[in-house]
Design a protein around this motif. Structure first.
Motif, short mmCIF file in Angstrom:
data_model
loop_
_atom_site.label_atom_id
_atom_site.label_comp_id
_atom_site.label_asym_id
_atom_site.label_seq_id
_atom_site.Cartn_x
_atom_site.Cartn_y
_atom_site.Cartn_z
N UNK A 40 0.77 -0.97 0.09
CA UNK A 40 -0.03 0.14 0.04
C UNK A 40 0.80 1.33 -0.14
N UNK A 41 1.97 1.31 0.65
CA UNK A 41 2.89 2.42 0.66
C UNK A 41 3.48 2.87 -0.91
N UNK A 42 3.76 1.61 -1.35
CA UNK A 42 4.24 1.77 -2.87
C UNK A 42 3.54 2.43 -3.66
N UNK A 43 2.07 2.14 -3.16
CA UNK A 43 1.13 2.80 -4.20
C UNK A 43 0.61 4.07 -3.87
N UNK A 261 -5.53 11.97 -10.06
CA UNK A 261 -5.56 11.59 -11.52
C UNK A 261 -5.03 10.31 -11.58
N UNK A 262 -5.08 9.67 -12.66
CA UNK A 262 -4.76 8.33 -12.93
C UNK A 262 -3.84 7.86 -12.26
N UNK A 263 -3.67 6.77 -11.37
CA UNK A 263 -2.44 5.97 -10.97
C UNK A 263 -2.38 6.54 -9.57
N UNK A 264 -3.27 7.45 -9.00
CA UNK A 264 -3.45 7.67 -7.73
C UNK A 264 -3.82 6.77 -6.79
N UNK A 265 -3.33 6.74 -5.44
CA UNK A 265 -3.69 5.46 -4.44
C UNK A 265 -5.34 5.86 -4.32
N UNK A 266 -6.03 4.61 -4.17
CA UNK A 266 -7.32 4.77 -3.80
C UNK A 266 -7.52 3.50 -2.85
N UNK A 267 -7.96 3.47 -1.70
CA UNK A 267 -8.59 2.33 -0.80
C UNK A 267 -10.12 2.62 -0.55
N UNK A 268 -10.81 1.39 -0.35
CA UNK A 268 -12.19 1.36 0.13
C UNK A 268 -12.23 0.44 1.25
N UNK A 574 -10.75 -4.24 3.98
CA UNK A 574 -10.12 -3.08 3.02
C UNK A 574 -9.56 -3.64 1.66
N UNK A 575 -10.05 -2.92 0.73
CA UNK A 575 -9.31 -3.13 -0.46
C UNK A 575 -8.53 -1.75 -1.20
N UNK A 576 -7.65 -2.09 -1.77
CA UNK A 576 -6.85 -1.03 -2.26
C UNK A 576 -6.46 -1.13 -3.57
N UNK A 577 -6.26 0.01 -4.28
CA UNK A 577 -5.65 0.00 -5.60
C UNK A 577 -5.41 1.50 -6.21
N UNK A 644 -9.63 0.77 -9.47
CA UNK A 644 -9.35 -0.72 -9.88
C UNK A 644 -9.53 -1.65 -8.40
N UNK A 645 -10.27 -1.10 -7.43
CA UNK A 645 -10.67 -1.98 -6.55
C UNK A 645 -11.26 -2.87 -6.31
#
Length: 717
Positions: A40-43, A261-268, A574-577, A644-645
């Protein structure tokens, strides 16, 4: 070289399931630090694992609630303000609506706390903590027990664990099984039942696109609504009272207007309902060929009958709005599942993985426990294919026809009343009479007669060769596949034809009056078939449960270095992408296909159309370019966006957060190209469709003139 590596892997007993993608998985919050944090940190995650989940300190989990048992919502103010989807609040909004004050059609915005509206029944569930009790429970069982013995011991031990952690009834505690009975965790919750409607856009915004756009992208739907949690003076749960005060949360989400923007981290974070990622190939084939086609056909029939009457009158439309929406959602979902699972050749993929498993299971040290697992599973599905089709026709009858389910429920309540004495009996009777008034207020009898007759005809003609309910089979022999004349005549004498007749029958306190009723006899026959469990079926089910548990257990043991995640089962995950486009689509006017704009909404506008009409005020705001501070820095008004979560049903209303833990959107749908997501994860196509928080604030402020609600939010510009 690759061939030699494969041979070596099989010799070592490794099955090599597909590697997890970074965005795949619905993860327990308590495991984030160990399994996911570095990834998650890498993203782009900027929080610590402790800030996401903590027992002793406030964390993100404190701002997420399960909404009314089937969706997710998030706290967005220190005064208990909740954001969820419009379709999650749909039932409450419909209940509070009347033909004179049609909040579904026109929207609603409370200008003061006193104007906020309390539905009859609505609750939110806060997650307090969870813990692993696998060792404790599995120490009580072994592989030599029967499934019935095993399940009895697990139930008893689970009850003890739940009692130990409830703090004398303060909390709701639930022990849940994961990995098909190979792991167990308990979850501690607290429920608040005083939840009130604060605001909702009109349906032409909140449900824009209707069934046509459901599960589709590009999307232009303002799928949100606002509620508020109330509590007693001590901030603890309390029954509805005007004296209650807004709930003060441990944490609420700040809102970001910075965009992304595209590529930004998103978690749900949310409560995904059900996935079947471990489902065997034969189970996938059963769904494609038997279960889902029956569900689709039965649901479509019920929808068509309801729609015929709903189109005639607003009052009828309000009565059935929630039921129709629920049926329509799963109708399109199941058809999409058939198409996607077929297109992805999921059966063949699973079958290959199972051949790998069988090679591992055939090893001398594994054969006794795992050698017959797949043959037992295959035998189960071969024996239940026709039953699966029958059961889905039966289920869609019970889901769409109130007269198929109400009579049995009333009879059960009457039986309970007759067993009670004195004041208790009078109390139960009063509840039954109140239930009757409530039920019949939401039933249009010509529609109910029509849908029952139509579903009985479908059930009788399509469920074979599996034997249908005997009483329905006898009727079918008498009336053929046209049940309409029989139901019309039965309703002329039935006590279930009106609330008045039924209440008069209840006053007699004579169960034979109900038992002899022709509509009750149909309802009872359907329910008896639904509950039917022969000794042969019990044995077959038990053998399958054991085999499936061992399949999952063996797969994990054969791949000890792989990080697995359990299927969804309405527990917090939790899901992340990342924010991520789909391939360019000419239907989307946006520069990149990961977001949509208000311009695209206006382009879909069809005056007077049930699905694509728009309020004139929204059109005027667009024409004037009056977007306030909510426009993107590029100048457009954003509406929806893609990430893409990995989510599923139950995640509706879930918060979409950036790397700082700020709210950027609210999840509300998936895309039809990846409809097989409950069974397989498609890294290339699977997307989550979200409403942009900037569009939410734009609608609240500029469209609804409810800017006072923004004053209680923490908005970071």
């Amino acid at each position: 070289m690759k061939k030699n590596l494969l041979i070596l892997g099989l010799a070592l007993g490794l099955i090599f399931p597909p590697a997890l993608k970074a965005n795949e998985g619905m993860w327990f919050l308590m495991h984030i630090a160990r399994l996911n944090y570095r990834d998650m940190q890498k993203l782009g995650l900027q929080l610590t694992a402790e800030e996401i989940y903590s027992i002793n300190n406030t964390s993100l989990k404190d701002a997420v609630v399960q909404f009314n048992g089937g969706c997710t919502a998030e706290l967005i103010s220190n005064d208990g303000l909740l954001l969820t989807n419009h379709h999650c609040g749909y039932g409450a909004i419909a209940e509070l609506s009347t033909p004179e004050n049609n909040y579904l059609r026109d929207g609603f915005w409370a200008q003061t706390r006193e104007q906020e509206l309390k539905p009859k029944s609505l609750f939110v569930r806060f997650f307090i903590r969870m813990d692993d009790v696998t060792d404790r429970i599995l120490s009580k069982v072994n592989n030599f027990m029967t499934e019935q013995e095993r399940e009895k011991i697990i139930r008893e031990e689970s009850a003890l664990i739940e009692k130990e952690n409830s703090e004398g009834g303060k909390y709701i505690v639930s022990v849940r099984s994961f990995y098909e009975g190979n792991e167990f965790y308990y979850f501690v919750y607290q429920d608040y039942t005083d939840v009130r409607l604060v605001g909702t856009p009109p349906e032409s915004i909140g449900k824009f696109g209707g069934d046509t756009d459901n599960w589709e992208w590009p999307r232009h739907t303002g799928d949100f609504s606002l509620f508020r949690v109330y509590a007693g003076a001590d901030n603890q749960p309390a029954a509805y009272s005007k004296a209650n005060v807004p709930f003060k949360p441990k944490h609420y989400f700040p809102i970001s207007l910075a965009g992304f923007k595209e590529g930004d981290f998103a978690m749900i974070l949310g409560y995904p309902g059900r996935t079947n990622r471990w489902l065997p190939s034969a189970g996938v084939q059963q769904n494609i060929s038997y279960a889902y086609p029956a569900w689709v056909e039965g649901s479509k029939l019920g929808m068509d009958v309801m729609k015929k009457y709903m189109d005639k009158e607003d009052a009828i439309r309000l009565m059935y709005a929630t039921k129709y929406s629920q049926v329509a959602n799963y109708w399109k979902n199941r058809q999409g599942m058939i198409d996607a699972l077929t297109k992805h050749r999921t059966v063949a993929t699973r079958a290959k993985q199972e051949r790998d498993f069988q090679r591992w299971a055939n090893r001398a040290e594994n054969r006794e426990l795992y050698g017959n697992v797949l043959s037992d599973i295959q035998a189960y599905y071969e024996a239940t294919n026709h039953k699966a089709r029958h059961d889905n026709y039966l289920l869609t009858t019970l889901r769409t026809a109130s007269l198929a389910i109400l009579p049995v429920r009333i009879k059960n309540s009457v039986d309970a009343m007759l067993k009670a004495d004195g004041d208790r009996r009078a109390l139960v009777k009063d509840r039954i009479l109140a239930t009757i008034d409530e039920q019949y207020a939401s039933m249009h009898m010509p529609l109910e007669e029509d849908v029952l007759a139509a579903q009985l005809a479908l059930y009788s003609s399509k469920s074979k060769p599996y034997p249908i309910a005997p009483y329905i089979a006898d009727l079918n022999k008498k009336v053929g596949d046209n049940f309409h004349p029989y139901i019309a005549n039965a309703m002329k004498i039935s006590i279930f034809a009106s609330a008045e007749r039924l209440k008069a029958a209840i006053e007699l306190e004579d169960p034979t009056v109900i038992e002899s009723d022709p509509i009750y006899r149909i309802s009872n026959a359907l329910f008896e078939k639904y509950r039917e469990e022969t000794p042969e079926q019990k044995e077959l089910d038990a053998k399958y449960r054991r085999a499936f548990r061992l399949l999952v257990d063996g797969t994990r043991k054969a791949n000890p270095k792989k990080a697995f995640y359990p299927d969804a089962n309405s527990t917090l995950r939790l899901t992340y992408g990342t924010v991520r486009s789909l391939p360019k689509d000419p239907r989307n006017d946006a520069a990149k296909n990961y977001y949509t704009t208000l311009r695209g909404t206006i382009a879909k506008y069809k005056p007077g159309d049930e699905e694509f009409d728009l309020p004139q005020r929204l059109i005027d705001l667009y024409n004037a370019g009056d977007f306030g501070p909510y426009a993107d820095k590029a100048g457009f008004m954003p509406v929806n966006f893609l990430t893409d979560n990995d989510i599923t049903g139950g995640n509706s209303g879930s918060p979409v957060l950036n790397g700082k833990g700020e709210l950027i959107g609210c999840a509300f749908d998936g895309n039809i190209e990846a409809m097989a997501g409950d069974v397989i994860f498609d890294n290339k196509l699977q997307r989550t469709i979200n409403v942009d928080i900037r569009y939410v604030l734009f609608i609240i402020d500029k469209f609804a003139n409810a800017g006072h609600l923004l004053e209680e939010m923490e908005i970071r510009r």
